[in-house]
Scaffold this active site. Structure first.
Site, PDB file in Angstrom:
ATOM      1  N   HIS A   1       0.854  -1.199   0.000  1.00  0.00           N
ATOM      2  CA  HIS A   1       0.000   0.000   0.000  1.00  0.00           C
ATOM      3  C   HIS A   1       0.886   1.245   0.000  1.00  0.00           C
ATOM      4  O   HIS A   1       1.208   1.821   1.041  1.00  0.00           O
ATOM      5  CB  HIS A   1      -0.924   0.014   1.224  1.00  0.00           C
ATOM      6  CG  HIS A   1      -2.050   0.998   1.102  1.00  0.00           C
ATOM      7  ND1 HIS A   1      -3.363   0.625   0.952  1.00  0.00           N
ATOM      8  CD2 HIS A   1      -2.051   2.359   1.067  1.00  0.00           C
ATOM      9  CE1 HIS A   1      -4.131   1.701   0.861  1.00  0.00           C
ATOM     10  NE2 HIS A   1      -3.345   2.769   0.927  1.00  0.00           N
TER      11      HIS A   1
ATOM     12  N   HIS B   1       1.272   4.795  -2.529  1.00  0.00           N
ATOM     13  CA  HIS B   1       0.802   5.573  -3.673  1.00  0.00           C
ATOM     14  C   HIS B   1       1.974   6.232  -4.395  1.00  0.00           C
ATOM     15  O   HIS B   1       3.000   6.571  -3.789  1.00  0.00           O
ATOM     16  CB  HIS B   1      -0.201   6.623  -3.212  1.00  0.00           C
ATOM     17  CG  HIS B   1      -1.493   6.037  -2.735  1.00  0.00           C
ATOM     18  ND1 HIS B   1      -2.511   5.680  -3.584  1.00  0.00           N
ATOM     19  CD2 HIS B   1      -1.917   5.728  -1.478  1.00  0.00           C
ATOM     20  CE1 HIS B   1      -3.509   5.181  -2.883  1.00  0.00           C
ATOM     21  NE2 HIS B   1      -3.179   5.195  -1.599  1.00  0.00           N
TER      22      HIS B   1
ATOM     23  N   HIS C   1      -9.881   0.709  -1.925  1.00  0.00           N
ATOM     24  CA  HIS C   1      -9.878   1.284  -0.588  1.00  0.00           C
ATOM     25  C   HIS C   1     -11.289   1.188   0.004  1.00  0.00           C
ATOM     26  O   HIS C   1     -12.286   1.248  -0.713  1.00  0.00           O
ATOM     27  CB  HIS C   1      -9.506   2.769  -0.634  1.00  0.00           C
ATOM     28  CG  HIS C   1      -8.055   3.023  -0.907  1.00  0.00           C
ATOM     29  ND1 HIS C   1      -7.347   2.381  -1.884  1.00  0.00           N
ATOM     30  CD2 HIS C   1      -7.180   3.889  -0.324  1.00  0.00           C
ATOM     31  CE1 HIS C   1      -6.093   2.838  -1.896  1.00  0.00           C
ATOM     32  NE2 HIS C   1      -5.967   3.745  -0.953  1.00  0.00           N
TER      33      HIS C   1
ATOM     34  N   GLU D   1     -12.153   3.123   5.952  1.00  0.00           N
ATOM     35  CA  GLU D   1     -11.219   4.020   6.643  1.00  0.00           C
ATOM     36  C   GLU D   1     -11.954   5.277   7.071  1.00  0.00           C
ATOM     37  O   GLU D   1     -12.251   5.464   8.245  1.00  0.00           O
ATOM     38  CB  GLU D   1     -10.028   4.370   5.746  1.00  0.00           C
ATOM     39  CG  GLU D   1      -9.010   5.259   6.452  1.00  0.00           C
ATOM     40  CD  GLU D   1      -8.036   5.930   5.488  1.00  0.00           C
ATOM     41  OE1 GLU D   1      -6.960   6.323   5.953  1.00  0.00           O
ATOM     42  OE2 GLU D   1      -8.363   6.084   4.296  1.00  0.00           O
TER      43      GLU D   1
ATOM     44  N   ASP E   1       1.228   4.093   2.846  1.00  0.00           N
ATOM     45  CA  ASP E   1       0.238   4.958   2.223  1.00  0.00           C
ATOM     46  C   ASP E   1       0.914   6.076   1.428  1.00  0.00           C
ATOM     47  O   ASP E   1       1.184   5.922   0.248  1.00  0.00           O
ATOM     48  CB  ASP E   1      -0.715   5.518   3.283  1.00  0.00           C
ATOM     49  CG  ASP E   1      -2.083   5.878   2.738  1.00  0.00           C
ATOM     50  OD1 ASP E   1      -2.291   5.763   1.520  1.00  0.00           O
ATOM     51  OD2 ASP E   1      -2.963   6.267   3.523  1.00  0.00           O
ATOM     52  N   ASP E   2       1.177   7.218   2.055  1.00  0.00           N
ATOM     53  CA  ASP E   2       1.800   8.378   1.405  1.00  0.00           C
ATOM     54  C   ASP E   2       2.876   8.961   2.319  1.00  0.00           C
ATOM     55  O   ASP E   2       2.641   9.957   3.008  1.00  0.00           O
ATOM     56  CB  ASP E   2       0.751   9.456   1.109  1.00  0.00           C
ATOM     57  CG  ASP E   2      -0.282   9.016   0.092  1.00  0.00           C
ATOM     58  OD1 ASP E   2       0.065   8.934  -1.097  1.00  0.00           O
ATOM     59  OD2 ASP E   2      -1.432   8.750   0.497  1.00  0.00           O
TER      60      ASP E   2
END
Length: 364
Positions: free
Chosen positions: A22, A24, A206, A209, A287-288
């Protein structure tokens, strides 16, 4: 967080073999690279991406999400040339190698870069070529998950699904759905996921969340999710959690971003132990990192320091990341053997018990 990333009471977490499922595309960029490219191309960065980095974020309401997305779009705008794209992918693979990751599935929405790079097909070709070069240079297998955007029309998602299907078996391994899960109707994206599944691609949307368990249930039932980006709010529905465990759906849990975006108040509140007790397979993700300031090993540090997971439990998380990946069998076997070897090495004494878990910061 990164100062004590791999330190602590147990074995070196950067030496633990793992996969990263995961991450991006633009969000994988190093902060130093962001600043350098912005200066080179004359892109004005807000303080939150320069002097006050990492930014203070929340997505508890749509205004907060808009700010997050605006920062992401600004970061994406520094990618102006093919060399910039190749650098991003190469550095992402280098960072994965430094953190013990032997396999990376990088999630990207080609439509966000199409205007500058000659269309979605040309951009996908570029990223796949960059990924192949990065893999050869670093030894980290790098594949793509093509992701549609919830805020765009579902017909755009079908276009991307057909694009992904064309590259199935040639570097694209999955199809996803990202952006604000409070936007768009999940069922409207089902035709796109059907296209991707027919091509043999992993269904990896996704959900669960920003919204509660109903969001996770929707992507499972309507999009046929085989892996689930985030999914942490599934703990609000024990029956759903049992179903996720029974079906072997891997949750890509990103503790640092969950806290940064206001899903959970503190790292100790992210329900890692609840998920594990329910028998759910969990693969930690960053994630980021560009916006949250925490890379993959930092997620394992949070699991150790805030949830009291010992090295055997951390090794289980790493195994789930490998078995839940789309890596070739030889890569899986090598990584799993490395995890066993890591766990067989001598370990320091364990530390104190973690704080108890609490509920989410708010309900969607």
């Amino acid at each position: 967080m990164s100062g004590a990333r791999a330190a602590g009471r147990g074995r070196d977490l950067a030496a633990l073999p793992k996969a990263h499922l995961h991450l991006h595309f633009t969000g994988s960029m190093r902060h130093t690279t962001l600043v350098e490219l912005a200066d080179r191309h004359g892109v004005a960065l807000p303080d939150a991406l320069r002097s006050a980095w990492p930014p203070r974020l929340s997505a508890a309401d749509e205004r907060g999400w808009f700010r997050f997305q605006r920062l992401y779009d600004t970061a994406r705008s520094v990618l102006r040339t093919e060399d910039d794209v190749r650098r991003l992918v190469r550095e992402a693979a280098e960072d994965e190698r430094a953190e013990g990751s032997g396999w990376l599935e990088l999630q990207v929405d080609p439509s966000g870069y199409a205007a500058r790079f000659g269309g979605i097909t040309a951009f996908t070709d570029l990223v796949l070529d960059a990924a192949a070069q990065a893999s050869a240079a670093t030894g980290v297998g790098t594949a793509l998950v093509v992701a549609a955007n919830r805020t765009r029309h579902p017909l755009d998602a079908r276009t991307l699904a057909r694009l992904a299907a064309r590259y199935a078996g040639r570097g694209v391994v999955g199809f996803g759905l990202s952006n604000d899960e409070r936007r768009g109707r999940t069922e409207d994206f089902a035709p796109a996921f059907a296209i991707a599944r027919r091509a043999g691609l992993l269904s990896d949307p996704h959900g669960g969340e920003l919204l509660g368990a109903a969001s996770a249930r929707a992507v499972l039932e309507q999009l046929g999710a085989q892996r689930l980006g985030h999914g942490v709010r599934a703990v609000e529905d024990p029956a759903l959690l049992e179903r996720i465990a029974a079906r072997g759906v891997v949750l890509e849990v990103c503790p640092a971003s969950n806290v940064a975006l206001g899903v959970w108040p503190t790292p100790a509140d992210v329900p890692l132990r609840t998920l594990r007790r329910a028998g759910v397979e969990v693969a930690l993700g960053a994630d980021d990192p560009l916006l949250f300031g925490a890379r993959l090993v930092d997620q394992y540090v949070l699991a150790r320091e805030h949830h009291g997971l010992d090295d055997a439990a951390l090794a289980d998380l790493a195994r789930s990341s490998v078995t839940g990946s789309c890596a070739p069998s030889d890569v899986r076997e090598r990584l799993l053997a490395g995890i066993d070897a890591w766990l067989a090495a001598p370990a320091p004494a364990p530390g104190p018990e973690p704080a108890p878990e609490r509920g989410p910061a708010r309900r969607g």
